[in-house]
Design an enzyme around this catalytic site. Sequence first.
Site, PDB file in Angstrom:
ATOM      1  N   TYR A  85       0.840  -1.204   0.000  1.00  0.00           N
ATOM      2  CA  TYR A  85       0.000   0.000   0.000  1.00  0.00           C
ATOM      3  C   TYR A  85       0.873   1.251   0.000  1.00  0.00           C
ATOM      4  O   TYR A  85       0.565   2.238  -0.653  1.00  0.00           O
ATOM      5  CB  TYR A  85      -0.937   0.010   1.220  1.00  0.00           C
ATOM      6  CG  TYR A  85      -1.937   1.128   1.145  1.00  0.00           C
ATOM      7  CD1 TYR A  85      -3.175   0.931   0.526  1.00  0.00           C
ATOM      8  CD2 TYR A  85      -1.649   2.390   1.654  1.00  0.00           C
ATOM      9  CE1 TYR A  85      -4.094   1.961   0.413  1.00  0.00           C
ATOM     10  CE2 TYR A  85      -2.567   3.427   1.549  1.00  0.00           C
ATOM     11  CZ  TYR A  85      -3.791   3.204   0.930  1.00  0.00           C
ATOM     12  OH  TYR A  85      -4.689   4.226   0.812  1.00  0.00           O
ATOM     13  N   PHE A 140      -8.070  21.519 -24.684  1.00  0.00           N
ATOM     14  CA  PHE A 140      -8.352  20.092 -24.750  1.00  0.00           C
ATOM     15  C   PHE A 140      -9.536  19.830 -23.822  1.00  0.00           C
ATOM     16  O   PHE A 140      -9.669  20.462 -22.776  1.00  0.00           O
ATOM     17  CB  PHE A 140      -7.156  19.214 -24.377  1.00  0.00           C
ATOM     18  CG  PHE A 140      -7.481  17.765 -24.634  1.00  0.00           C
ATOM     19  CD1 PHE A 140      -7.605  17.310 -25.927  1.00  0.00           C
ATOM     20  CD2 PHE A 140      -7.742  16.896 -23.590  1.00  0.00           C
ATOM     21  CE1 PHE A 140      -7.989  15.986 -26.184  1.00  0.00           C
ATOM     22  CE2 PHE A 140      -8.126  15.579 -23.838  1.00  0.00           C
ATOM     23  CZ  PHE A 140      -8.245  15.120 -25.142  1.00  0.00           C
ATOM     24  N   THR A 141     -10.388  18.880 -24.222  1.00  0.00           N
ATOM     25  CA  THR A 141     -11.679  18.689 -23.546  1.00  0.00           C
ATOM     26  C   THR A 141     -11.554  18.550 -22.024  1.00  0.00           C
ATOM     27  O   THR A 141     -12.137  19.328 -21.273  1.00  0.00           O
ATOM     28  CB  THR A 141     -12.383  17.451 -24.129  1.00  0.00           C
ATOM     29  OG1 THR A 141     -11.484  16.345 -24.048  1.00  0.00           O
ATOM     30  CG2 THR A 141     -12.767  17.666 -25.586  1.00  0.00           C
ATOM     31  N   ASP A 177       1.297  20.277 -20.458  1.00  0.00           N
ATOM     32  CA  ASP A 177       0.607  19.012 -20.676  1.00  0.00           C
ATOM     33  C   ASP A 177       1.611  18.160 -21.445  1.00  0.00           C
ATOM     34  O   ASP A 177       1.867  18.385 -22.626  1.00  0.00           O
ATOM     35  CB  ASP A 177      -0.672  19.243 -21.494  1.00  0.00           C
ATOM     36  CG  ASP A 177      -1.443  17.946 -21.715  1.00  0.00           C
ATOM     37  OD1 ASP A 177      -0.801  16.868 -21.738  1.00  0.00           O
ATOM     38  OD2 ASP A 177      -2.674  18.002 -21.875  1.00  0.00           O
ATOM     39  N   LYS A 213      -0.384   7.634 -23.462  1.00  0.00           N
ATOM     40  CA  LYS A 213       0.024   7.973 -24.835  1.00  0.00           C
ATOM     41  C   LYS A 213       1.531   7.725 -24.980  1.00  0.00           C
ATOM     42  O   LYS A 213       1.971   6.576 -25.029  1.00  0.00           O
ATOM     43  CB  LYS A 213      -0.330   9.435 -25.139  1.00  0.00           C
ATOM     44  CG  LYS A 213      -1.812   9.663 -25.442  1.00  0.00           C
ATOM     45  CD  LYS A 213      -2.662   9.708 -24.230  1.00  0.00           C
ATOM     46  CE  LYS A 213      -4.022  10.302 -24.484  1.00  0.00           C
ATOM     47  NZ  LYS A 213      -4.850  10.299 -23.258  1.00  0.00           N
ATOM     48  N   ARG A 254     -13.811  15.241 -33.849  1.00  0.00           N
ATOM     49  CA  ARG A 254     -13.136  16.324 -33.136  1.00  0.00           C
ATOM     50  C   ARG A 254     -13.599  17.620 -33.776  1.00  0.00           C
ATOM     51  O   ARG A 254     -12.882  18.306 -34.485  1.00  0.00           O
ATOM     52  CB  ARG A 254     -11.603  16.209 -33.249  1.00  0.00           C
ATOM     53  CG  ARG A 254     -11.015  15.003 -32.554  1.00  0.00           C
ATOM     54  CD  ARG A 254     -10.852  15.124 -31.048  1.00  0.00           C
ATOM     55  NE  ARG A 254     -12.030  14.899 -30.273  1.00  0.00           N
ATOM     56  CZ  ARG A 254     -12.011  14.735 -28.936  1.00  0.00           C
ATOM     57  NH1 ARG A 254     -10.876  14.720 -28.262  1.00  0.00           N
ATOM     58  NH2 ARG A 254     -13.126  14.584 -28.268  1.00  0.00           N
ATOM     59  N   PHE A 283     -19.673  14.593 -26.144  1.00  0.00           N
ATOM     60  CA  PHE A 283     -19.322  13.747 -27.284  1.00  0.00           C
ATOM     61  C   PHE A 283     -19.160  12.274 -26.899  1.00  0.00           C
ATOM     62  O   PHE A 283     -19.354  11.392 -27.717  1.00  0.00           O
ATOM     63  CB  PHE A 283     -18.016  14.238 -27.922  1.00  0.00           C
ATOM     64  CG  PHE A 283     -16.921  14.399 -26.921  1.00  0.00           C
ATOM     65  CD1 PHE A 283     -16.780  15.577 -26.223  1.00  0.00           C
ATOM     66  CD2 PHE A 283     -16.070  13.349 -26.621  1.00  0.00           C
ATOM     67  CE1 PHE A 283     -15.792  15.707 -25.251  1.00  0.00           C
ATOM     68  CE2 PHE A 283     -15.079  13.470 -25.664  1.00  0.00           C
ATOM     69  CZ  PHE A 283     -14.956  14.655 -24.971  1.00  0.00           C
TER      70      PHE A 283
END
Length: 470
Positions: free
Chosen positions: A85, A137-138, A228, A271, A395, A462
């Site tokens: 943990y 970005f969303t 980001d 990514k 998009r 979306f």
Amino acid sequence: MTHPTPLTMGQQFGRRSWAEPWKIKMVEPLRMISPEERAGALVDAGFNTFLLRSDDVYIDLLTDSGTSAMSDRQWAGMMLGDEAYAGSRNFYHLEEAVRRFYGFRHILPTHQGRGAEHLISQVAIKAGQFVPGNMYFTTTRLHQELAGGHFVDVIIDEAHDPEHLHPFKGNMDLGKLAALIEREGAAQIAYVSLAGTVNMAGGQPVSMANIRAIRELCDRHGIRLFLDATRLVENAFFIQEREAGFAERSIAEILLEFCSYADGAWMSAKKDNLVNIGGWLAVNEDDLFEELRNLVVVYEGLHTYGGLAGRDMEALAIGIEESVQDDHVRSRIGQVRYLGELLTDWEIPIVQPVGGHAIFLDARRFYAHIPQDEFPAQTLAAELYLDSGIRSMERGIASAGRDAKTGDHNRPKLELTRLTIPRRVYTQAHMDVVAESVKAVHDKRDATRGLRMTYEPKYLRFFQARFERL
Ligand code: P61
């Protein structure tokens, strides 16, 4: 009948071919369902590719997020999970990898990118402050807004033009940024939010010159700069390729320099970092880290696991190291580019120059007869699926949501359908099949009708919206 001399991919484009720096050890069978079954599946999914079952999909180009193939080393790392943990050994491996390749001092794991976006937004934004960014970005914008911030797009104008060939279309416009600071006052700017290879612009990079200039401006006003870092490795490739003075420097060296201008970064490790789940948040300041480390236990988990299993952190630590290898990045972006070159040769409208992670079809030009309010990019995603079982992502106007004040649709200049290429998953033959399907859909474009939205969720509509054909 005479046949033209067959040419390799490299010969077709006047260069030597590259090849993937790996070979395949395990395969996952693909299945293609019949056209009739696809028509039924699409109606069941409300013409929304997010609502399709993946069993009904042939080549899945919905996203490059969490869809990469892990290496044998990463899978071996999964067996070395220390599932304690607290204080898991794998956490320290992750911390070391982020420090070594991104250069930040303090690291917190998170379950994925938006977990990190949530934490940094809650801690670094005061209600009413502004957050300038290089295109929205969303999830990033939503977390900034939920924290009481106002997102302001300060990307260069060229980014909104799918045909403009600017080599660094992800750059911030320093004039727009300076004007915002001037108008609102530095104290009203929460931080500058800079994304590498801007997703919604088509995977377009930011130059080293641009981040250096942003850093200088931030320093003059005492404003923080956060990155980001989701596709920052791919950004480093474009700097190496396009910016004077970087051709001889490695991706890893460029990445480290880029990050050295920032105060911290959030990451969707699904990514660039080559894992199926995970994220991290990294900052340099001690005080800021204290606050974040306290908040992470509320929303993600203890600060040494942040919602991840020990084995996930091990695969991530190894994935980071693999992700910055020059030959990996070259073949990854080379594959995306190959698909782009085919479509460009066939005069199919796509965002140019081709970016890092995807081909973005320009649905505005593709379906010039379908008005934006009838969802041309959503329509194109639906038609591609019908044609060949290939899954892509809207998009455009559906992704852009509604204006918080007026309630009207946001109407982005870019109305795009994304063919996103997972890393180390598909072959060149798959790219050929995709290109031919796009061409088939393009050939019958004039007979295609748009869509009407029949169900609209409140947040990030979306993902779950439903449509029917007009
Ligand atoms: C994608 F349709 N991207 O491109 P999380 N920053 C950036 C991202 O690209 C990103 C996140 C932060 C996804 C998944 C996705 O509207 C959508 O790990 C530049 O997904 O939480 C994610 O990272 C968030 C798809 C996200 C979407 C939002 O496919």
